[in-house]
Design an enzyme around this catalytic site. Structure first.
Site, PDB file in Angstrom:
ATOM      1  N   ALA A  10       0.815  -1.221   0.000  1.00 53.35           N
ATOM      2  CA  ALA A  10       0.000   0.000   0.000  1.00 53.35           C
ATOM      3  C   ALA A  10       0.847   1.268   0.000  1.00 53.35           C
ATOM      4  O   ALA A  10       0.405   2.317   0.450  1.00 53.35           O
ATOM      5  CB  ALA A  10      -0.922   0.003   1.223  1.00 53.35           C
ATOM      6  N   ARG A  16      -2.230   7.753 -10.914  1.00 50.26           N
ATOM      7  CA  ARG A  16      -3.300   7.821 -11.912  1.00 50.26           C
ATOM      8  C   ARG A  16      -4.652   8.207 -11.295  1.00 50.26           C
ATOM      9  O   ARG A  16      -5.586   8.539 -11.991  1.00 50.26           O
ATOM     10  CB  ARG A  16      -3.395   6.466 -12.654  1.00 50.26           C
ATOM     11  CG  ARG A  16      -2.190   6.192 -13.535  1.00 50.26           C
ATOM     12  CD  ARG A  16      -2.076   4.718 -13.930  1.00 50.26           C
ATOM     13  NE  ARG A  16      -1.428   3.910 -12.884  1.00 50.26           N
ATOM     14  CZ  ARG A  16      -1.115   2.611 -13.002  1.00 50.26           C
ATOM     15  NH1 ARG A  16      -1.424   1.958 -14.118  1.00 50.26           N
ATOM     16  NH2 ARG A  16      -0.537   1.970 -12.018  1.00 50.26           N
ATOM     17  N   TYR A 350     -37.573  19.690  10.590  1.00 50.88           N
ATOM     18  CA  TYR A 350     -36.184  19.424  10.955  1.00 50.88           C
ATOM     19  C   TYR A 350     -36.159  19.045  12.427  1.00 50.88           C
ATOM     20  O   TYR A 350     -36.593  19.823  13.289  1.00 50.88           O
ATOM     21  CB  TYR A 350     -35.286  20.652  10.724  1.00 50.88           C
ATOM     22  CG  TYR A 350     -33.910  20.431  11.323  1.00 50.88           C
ATOM     23  CD1 TYR A 350     -33.066  19.473  10.788  1.00 50.88           C
ATOM     24  CD2 TYR A 350     -33.487  21.124  12.450  1.00 50.88           C
ATOM     25  CE1 TYR A 350     -31.821  19.212  11.350  1.00 50.88           C
ATOM     26  CE2 TYR A 350     -32.244  20.877  13.028  1.00 50.88           C
ATOM     27  CZ  TYR A 350     -31.420  19.911  12.472  1.00 50.88           C
ATOM     28  OH  TYR A 350     -30.196  19.657  13.039  1.00 50.88           O
ATOM     29  N   TYR A 371     -29.548  25.193  17.367  1.00 50.18           N
ATOM     30  CA  TYR A 371     -28.249  25.864  17.266  1.00 50.18           C
ATOM     31  C   TYR A 371     -28.413  27.351  17.534  1.00 50.18           C
ATOM     32  O   TYR A 371     -29.215  28.020  16.888  1.00 50.18           O
ATOM     33  CB  TYR A 371     -27.696  25.622  15.864  1.00 50.18           C
ATOM     34  CG  TYR A 371     -26.287  26.110  15.636  1.00 50.18           C
ATOM     35  CD1 TYR A 371     -25.269  25.849  16.553  1.00 50.18           C
ATOM     36  CD2 TYR A 371     -25.962  26.820  14.480  1.00 50.18           C
ATOM     37  CE1 TYR A 371     -23.982  26.285  16.331  1.00 50.18           C
ATOM     38  CE2 TYR A 371     -24.669  27.261  14.241  1.00 50.18           C
ATOM     39  CZ  TYR A 371     -23.674  26.983  15.173  1.00 50.18           C
ATOM     40  OH  TYR A 371     -22.397  27.410  14.953  1.00 50.18           O
TER      41      TYR A 371
HETATM   42  C1  UD1 Z   1       0.759  -4.498 -10.748  1.00 53.70           C
HETATM   43  C2  UD1 Z   1       1.621  -5.650 -11.314  1.00 53.70           C
HETATM   44  C3  UD1 Z   1       0.934  -6.202 -12.563  1.00 53.70           C
HETATM   45  C4  UD1 Z   1      -0.478  -6.625 -12.242  1.00 53.70           C
HETATM   46  C5  UD1 Z   1      -1.279  -5.490 -11.595  1.00 53.70           C
HETATM   47  C6  UD1 Z   1      -2.605  -6.029 -11.100  1.00 53.70           C
HETATM   48  C7  UD1 Z   1       3.976  -5.211 -10.803  1.00 53.70           C
HETATM   49  C8  UD1 Z   1       5.263  -4.691 -11.313  1.00 53.70           C
HETATM   50  N1  UD1 Z   1       2.936  -5.169 -11.637  1.00 53.70           N
HETATM   51  O1  UD1 Z   1       0.782  -3.456 -11.702  1.00 53.70           O
HETATM   52  O2  UD1 Z   1       1.662  -7.319 -13.063  1.00 53.70           O
HETATM   53  O3  UD1 Z   1      -1.125  -7.080 -13.435  1.00 53.70           O
HETATM   54  O4  UD1 Z   1      -0.545  -4.951 -10.465  1.00 53.70           O
HETATM   55  O5  UD1 Z   1      -3.444  -5.010 -10.617  1.00 53.70           O
HETATM   56  O6  UD1 Z   1       3.911  -5.655  -9.670  1.00 53.70           O
HETATM   57  N2  UD1 Z   1       3.311  -0.391  -4.384  1.00 53.70           N
HETATM   58  C9  UD1 Z   1       4.124  -0.229  -3.274  1.00 53.70           C
HETATM   59  N3  UD1 Z   1       5.352   0.287  -3.435  1.00 53.70           N
HETATM   60  C10 UD1 Z   1       5.837   0.638  -4.655  1.00 53.70           C
HETATM   61  C11 UD1 Z   1       5.011   0.456  -5.791  1.00 53.70           C
HETATM   62  C12 UD1 Z   1       3.755  -0.060  -5.616  1.00 53.70           C
HETATM   63  O7  UD1 Z   1       3.726  -0.551  -2.147  1.00 53.70           O
HETATM   64  O8  UD1 Z   1       6.987   1.085  -4.715  1.00 53.70           O
HETATM   65  C13 UD1 Z   1       1.933  -0.911  -4.182  1.00 53.70           C
HETATM   66  C14 UD1 Z   1       0.873   0.061  -4.639  1.00 53.70           C
HETATM   67  O9  UD1 Z   1       0.477   0.897  -3.567  1.00 53.70           O
HETATM   68  C15 UD1 Z   1      -0.253  -0.857  -5.098  1.00 53.70           C
HETATM   69  C16 UD1 Z   1       0.465  -2.150  -5.508  1.00 53.70           C
HETATM   70  O10 UD1 Z   1       1.775  -2.066  -4.985  1.00 53.70           O
HETATM   71  O11 UD1 Z   1      -1.176  -1.144  -4.075  1.00 53.70           O
HETATM   72  C17 UD1 Z   1       0.521  -2.321  -7.018  1.00 53.70           C
HETATM   73  O12 UD1 Z   1       1.166  -1.183  -7.587  1.00 53.70           O
HETATM   74  P1  UD1 Z   1       0.643  -0.518  -8.922  1.00 53.70           P
HETATM   75  O13 UD1 Z   1       1.527   0.609  -9.250  1.00 53.70           O
HETATM   76  O14 UD1 Z   1      -0.800  -0.270  -8.836  1.00 53.70           O
HETATM   77  O15 UD1 Z   1       0.953  -1.704  -9.957  1.00 53.70           O
HETATM   78  P2  UD1 Z   1       0.263  -1.951 -11.366  1.00 53.70           P
HETATM   79  O16 UD1 Z   1       0.858  -1.056 -12.359  1.00 53.70           O
HETATM   80  O17 UD1 Z   1      -1.196  -1.957 -11.229  1.00 53.70           O
HETATM   81 CA    CA Z   2      -2.595  -1.448  -9.599  1.00 48.84          CA
END
Ligand code: UD1
Ligand code: CA
Length: 447
Positions: A10, A16, A350, A371
């Site tokens: 997390a 995005r 109310y 109030y």
């Molecule tokens: C990721 C997967 C992808 C998968 C998709 C599914 C990787 C490289 N890619 O892509 O294969 O299909 O999820 O939804 O794993 N996070 C961290 N620290 C970081 C980066 C991310 O904790 O440095 C956490 C984010 O908060 C998030 C999760 O990892 O909850 C996934 O990261 P996100 O950037 O959403 O990965 P996707 O591009 O969706």
């Molecule tokens: Ca994701």
């Protein structure tokens, strides 16, 4: 069932989403995404739940407040880096570790359990939870060799056209043998389009080490929806909403128009309640059985007893508690008030910060003036009182049991039980006034 620990990722930016709020705290069906994920892990039987936080981590840590162990990823260098940051939390642990991204709120605890069972039953070193989707854009693709065995996960932006055509994708959820994972993980690199440490790269590394990796596909791909944008957030809301509507209908609630009925995931509704269109029941609300609610009703963080009639056009705000057989009618707002059995507030009122007894009748247009511009005050209306239409009850004030308030009164002091309160100007009739005024006007015009 084999024991396992849960690890939630997390820490990412959630760029995005274009939001000041960290992505894991965005609600779906009224509950932050991270709570859906942590809740599913707990229900699936995880012996520990560890959450990696980073971007907006203070807020997430505060929100979880003791419901999960927190580890920090100070710099967000990718999902693989996030897992490495959590490594010390699993020192000496050699069982299965279930990794779940914080942005997959629709996953059920059953699917998580099945994944762990697949992993322990097959004695694999890793099991990927995959899914087959019509539009695989942005997901990592599960690449298989000619025998159908998993060979690698390739991220969308690093994939060739040929690999992009694959529709089996990574949900981001994995079950790993913990020791094997932390042995292989330090070998991942940032040699990719995004310059990040991908967790997904560990799959090809493990296979090159001769370890066994499998992928099992979700039966219902809607569970694997990853939320990266507001558009995906709205899709999750729709899917979670459909699940909740189905759940309440299956438990005996009638929804006249499911398409315009919105019920948060945490809401409970008793059987034989009928909900009419354009109704929202949100937050931690609890509704009894055999109620009629709607159309156009909004209820938030309130309790409603059995056999109540709410609506049309009613608004129950947080902290409201209605006993059984209460009527709240059109254009009535009730805030932080308790209403006793059988009481009626039928129109245009109310009622705020009020303690109302049973069998009270509130006339149309009655307002509790709670109030004074600085503080809120309480209105007490005891059992059986009758408040005439268009009255103002200026709090703090008490209307005793069975008392009567004359229509149009502005009540500023306590009304004893059984008394009639008249608090309005007395009517005076001036006989012949109209004719006199007309005569005066005519004589002026003649001059
Ligand atoms: C990721 C997967 C992808 C998968 C998709 C599914 C990787 C490289 N890619 O892509 O294969 O299909 O999820 O939804 O794993 N996070 C961290 N620290 C970081 C980066 C991310 O904790 O440095 C956490 C984010 O908060 C998030 C999760 O990892 O909850 C996934 O990261 P996100 O950037 O959403 O990965 P996707 O591009 O969706
Ligand atoms: Ca994701």
């Amino acid at each position: 069932m084999a024991s396992f620990v849960g690890l939630v990722l997390a820490a990412g930016h959630g760029k995005r989403m274009k939001s000041a709020l960290p992505k894991p705290l965005h609600p779906v069906a009224g509950i932050p995404m991270i709570d859906h994920v942590v809740g599913s892990l707990v229900r699936s039987g995880a012996s520990r739940v560890v959450v990696v936080v980073g971007h907006g981590g203070e807020l997430i840590e505060e929100h979880l407040a003791g419901r999960a162990e927190i580890v920090w990823q100070r710099e967000q260098l990718g999902t693989g880096h996030a897992v490495l940051a959590a490594g010390p939390a699993f020192d000496g642990y050699d069982g299965n570790i279930l990794i779940v991204p914080a942005d997959v709120p629709l996953l059920t605890s059953e699917s998580l359990q099945q994944l762990v069972e697949e992993q322990s039953g097959s004695a694999s070193d890793a099991t990927i939870l995959s899914m087959c989707v019509d539009d695989p854009t942005d997901y990592g693709r599960v690449v298989r060799d000619s025998k159908g065995n998993v060979a690698a996960i390739v991220e969308h932006c690093d994939a060739t056209e040929e690999i992009r055509a694959i529709r089996e994708v990574n949900t981001g959820v994995f079950c790993f043998d913990s020791r094997t994972l932390f042995n292989a993980l330090p070998r991942i690199s940032t040699d990719n389009k995004q310059g990040e440490y991908y967790l997904t790269d560990v799959i090809a590394i493990m296979i090159s080490q001769g370890l066994s990796v499998r992928a099992v596909a979700l039966k219902d791909a809607s569970e694997g929806l990853g939320i990266n944008s507001r558009v995906e957030l709205s899709k999750a809301e729709q899917i979670m909403g459909d699940r909740k509507r189905r759940e309440v209908m299956e438990s005996g609630v009638t929804l006249i128009d499911p398409a315009t009925t919105f019920i948060d995931a945490s809401v409970e509704i008793g059987s034989d309640t009928v909900i009419m269109p354009f109704t929202i029941i949100a937050g931690n609300s609890k509704i009894g059985g055999s109620c009629n609610i709607g159309p156009y009703v909004y209820i938030r963080d309130s309790e409603v007893g059995s056999g109540c009639n709410i609506g049309p056009f009613s608004y129950l705000r947080p902290g409201t508690s209605l006993a059984d057989r209460v009527k709240v009618g059109d254009f009535v707002e009730v805030k932080k008030s308790t209403v006793g059995e059988g009481s009626k507030i039928p129109h245009l009122s109310y009622i705020g910060d009020t303690v109302m007894g049973s069998h009270v009748n509130i006339g149309a247009g009655t307002i509790t003036c709670n109030y004074d511009g600085e503080t809120k005050h309480t209105t007490i209306i005891e059992d059986g009182a009758f408040v005439g239409a268009n009255s103002n009850l200026v709090a703090p004030v008490k209307v005793g049991s069975d008392a009567y308030i004359a229509t149009g009164s502005t009540v500023t002091s306590h009304v004893p039980a059984g008394a009639l309160a008249i608090a309005r100007a007395r009517q005076e009739n001036k006989d012949g006034w109209v004719a006199k005024r007309r005569a005066a006007r005519l004589s002026k015009e003649e001059k």
